[in-house]
Design a protein around this motif. Sequence first.
Motif, PDB file in Angstrom:
ATOM      1  N   THR A  10      11.406  21.619 -35.126  1.00 38.47           N
ATOM      2  CA  THR A  10      10.509  22.119 -36.174  1.00 38.47           C
ATOM      3  C   THR A  10       9.412  21.110 -36.542  1.00 38.47           C
ATOM      4  O   THR A  10       8.301  21.513 -36.919  1.00 38.47           O
ATOM      5  N   GLN A  11       9.684  19.844 -36.418  1.00 32.38           N
ATOM      6  CA  GLN A  11       8.701  18.834 -36.774  1.00 32.38           C
ATOM      7  C   GLN A  11       7.639  18.640 -35.688  1.00 32.38           C
ATOM      8  O   GLN A  11       6.465  18.408 -35.996  1.00 32.38           O
ATOM      9  N   PHE A  12       8.034  18.746 -34.437  1.00 27.81           N
ATOM     10  CA  PHE A  12       7.104  18.459 -33.346  1.00 27.81           C
ATOM     11  C   PHE A  12       6.498  19.707 -32.708  1.00 27.81           C
ATOM     12  O   PHE A  12       5.409  19.641 -32.134  1.00 27.81           O
ATOM     13  N   LEU A  13       7.160  20.851 -32.805  1.00 24.31           N
ATOM     14  CA  LEU A  13       6.645  22.059 -32.166  1.00 24.31           C
ATOM     15  C   LEU A  13       6.063  23.066 -33.140  1.00 24.31           C
ATOM     16  O   LEU A  13       5.299  23.956 -32.733  1.00 24.31           O
ATOM     17  N   LEU A  14       6.411  22.966 -34.421  1.00 26.55           N
ATOM     18  CA  LEU A  14       5.936  23.924 -35.415  1.00 26.55           C
ATOM     19  C   LEU A  14       5.159  23.216 -36.516  1.00 26.55           C
ATOM     20  O   LEU A  14       5.399  22.053 -36.804  1.00 26.55           O
ATOM     21  N   LYS A  15       4.255  23.978 -37.134  1.00 33.30           N
ATOM     22  CA  LYS A  15       3.434  23.379 -38.183  1.00 33.30           C
ATOM     23  C   LYS A  15       3.256  24.337 -39.350  1.00 33.30           C
ATOM     24  O   LYS A  15       3.349  25.553 -39.189  1.00 33.30           O
ATOM     25  N   GLY A  16       2.994  23.750 -40.530  1.00 31.27           N
ATOM     26  CA  GLY A  16       2.636  24.518 -41.714  1.00 31.27           C
ATOM     27  C   GLY A  16       3.673  25.536 -42.148  1.00 31.27           C
ATOM     28  O   GLY A  16       4.877  25.266 -42.199  1.00 31.27           O
ATOM     29  N   ILE A  17       3.169  26.765 -42.438  1.00 34.62           N
ATOM     30  CA  ILE A  17       4.021  27.827 -42.974  1.00 34.62           C
ATOM     31  C   ILE A  17       5.068  28.277 -41.957  1.00 34.62           C
ATOM     32  O   ILE A  17       6.199  28.611 -42.311  1.00 34.62           O
ATOM     33  N   VAL A  18       4.674  28.258 -40.688  1.00 31.99           N
ATOM     34  CA  VAL A  18       5.599  28.697 -39.628  1.00 31.99           C
ATOM     35  C   VAL A  18       6.867  27.843 -39.612  1.00 31.99           C
ATOM     36  O   VAL A  18       7.977  28.352 -39.411  1.00 31.99           O
ATOM     37  N   ARG A  19       6.692  26.558 -39.831  1.00 32.88           N
ATOM     38  CA  ARG A  19       7.856  25.650 -39.851  1.00 32.88           C
ATOM     39  C   ARG A  19       8.839  26.062 -40.934  1.00 32.88           C
ATOM     40  O   ARG A  19      10.055  26.147 -40.694  1.00 32.88           O
ATOM     41  N   GLY A  20       8.336  26.326 -42.133  1.00 30.49           N
ATOM     42  CA  GLY A  20       9.197  26.745 -43.237  1.00 30.49           C
ATOM     43  C   GLY A  20       9.874  28.082 -42.955  1.00 30.49           C
ATOM     44  O   GLY A  20      11.051  28.276 -43.296  1.00 30.49           O
ATOM     45  N   GLN A  21       9.137  29.013 -42.326  1.00 29.78           N
ATOM     46  CA  GLN A  21       9.701  30.324 -42.013  1.00 29.78           C
ATOM     47  C   GLN A  21      10.847  30.217 -40.995  1.00 29.78           C
ATOM     48  O   GLN A  21      11.891  30.856 -41.159  1.00 29.78           O
ATOM     49  N   VAL A  22      10.638  29.409 -39.948  1.00 26.02           N
ATOM     50  CA  VAL A  22      11.663  29.260 -38.911  1.00 26.02           C
ATOM     51  C   VAL A  22      12.921  28.611 -39.490  1.00 26.02           C
ATOM     52  O   VAL A  22      14.049  29.071 -39.235  1.00 26.02           O
ATOM     53  N   VAL A  23      12.733  27.547 -40.278  1.00 22.83           N
ATOM     54  CA  VAL A  23      13.897  26.891 -40.901  1.00 22.83           C
ATOM     55  C   VAL A  23      14.580  27.857 -41.860  1.00 22.83           C
ATOM     56  O   VAL A  23      15.813  27.893 -41.947  1.00 22.83           O
TER      57      VAL A  23
END
Length: 298
Positions: free
Chosen positions: A120-133
């Motif tokens: 999540t830190q290296f492949l995802l960014k911003g709002i998408v990171r929070g949604q995936v987690v």
Amino acid sequence: MAGISGHWAFTFGVLGNIVSFIVFLSPLPTFYKIYKKKSTEGYQSIPYVVALFSSMLWIYYAFLKTNTTLLITINSFGVFIETIYVAFYLFYAPKNARVQTIKMLLLFVVGGFGAIILVTQFLLKGIVRGQVVGWICLVFSLCVFVAPLGIVRQVIKTKSVEYMPLLLSVFLTLSAVMWFFYGLLLKDINIAIPNVLGFILGILQMVLYVIYNKKEQAILKEQKLPEKPQNHVVINFIDEKNSNLPELTEEQIIDIVKLGSLISSGKIQVASCLHDTICAAKTENNAPNEKQIEEAKN
């Protein structure tokens, strides 16, 4: 309107913290037993490892969102207390259980949580990171809430509520209600949806407890009913080895032998009495002879 919902969200968040705090402390009697007996006694460590992993996930998710301070507080306590539980378990567990627990820690805490952070830190960014987690937390929470179905199945199969404590079911249900409204008021489906399932399963456990607990009590009452007295004589044969009668002295034995010889010779007439009442015995010497009877008539 937003301010009112914010206040209510804070209220339900505080209540959720209080109830969840009690739930986190519920295993203390189990670990007290482990401490007293210096053994894990076949208890499994997986609930505590899973709870530790769940708390870590929710803390990570809360840091990616806003207005989730109350989510951080309770899960920080969860990480703290579950770490103590796992360490305590490792200290008293036998070798096989200890190895199994370490493997689960490496799988969930090191491997699983580490992989989630890296991806999540290296492949995802911003709002998408929070949604995936958030989705990960949602799926994992659903799995945690489904876990008690094994206990529900055991209760139905054995018709016994021995392994399903009522208080724990009540507090888990209350916790689900509080966190559902907290997530609903914050418009966070990742918090609200898993607690719907938690509420349903909690109600199901309490209903099953009421049903099968009544059946257990009825069976116990039937087993404790006194038997009707029967009009028959019971003869007890005394076992010399197991009898608690006092040993007779030599003088008492001689007296019994003399008394037996007198009875067998007909010199003593014995009247049997019930309930240890005093019986009178007359000897032949006390009987009036014919001469005494004639004198009495004159």
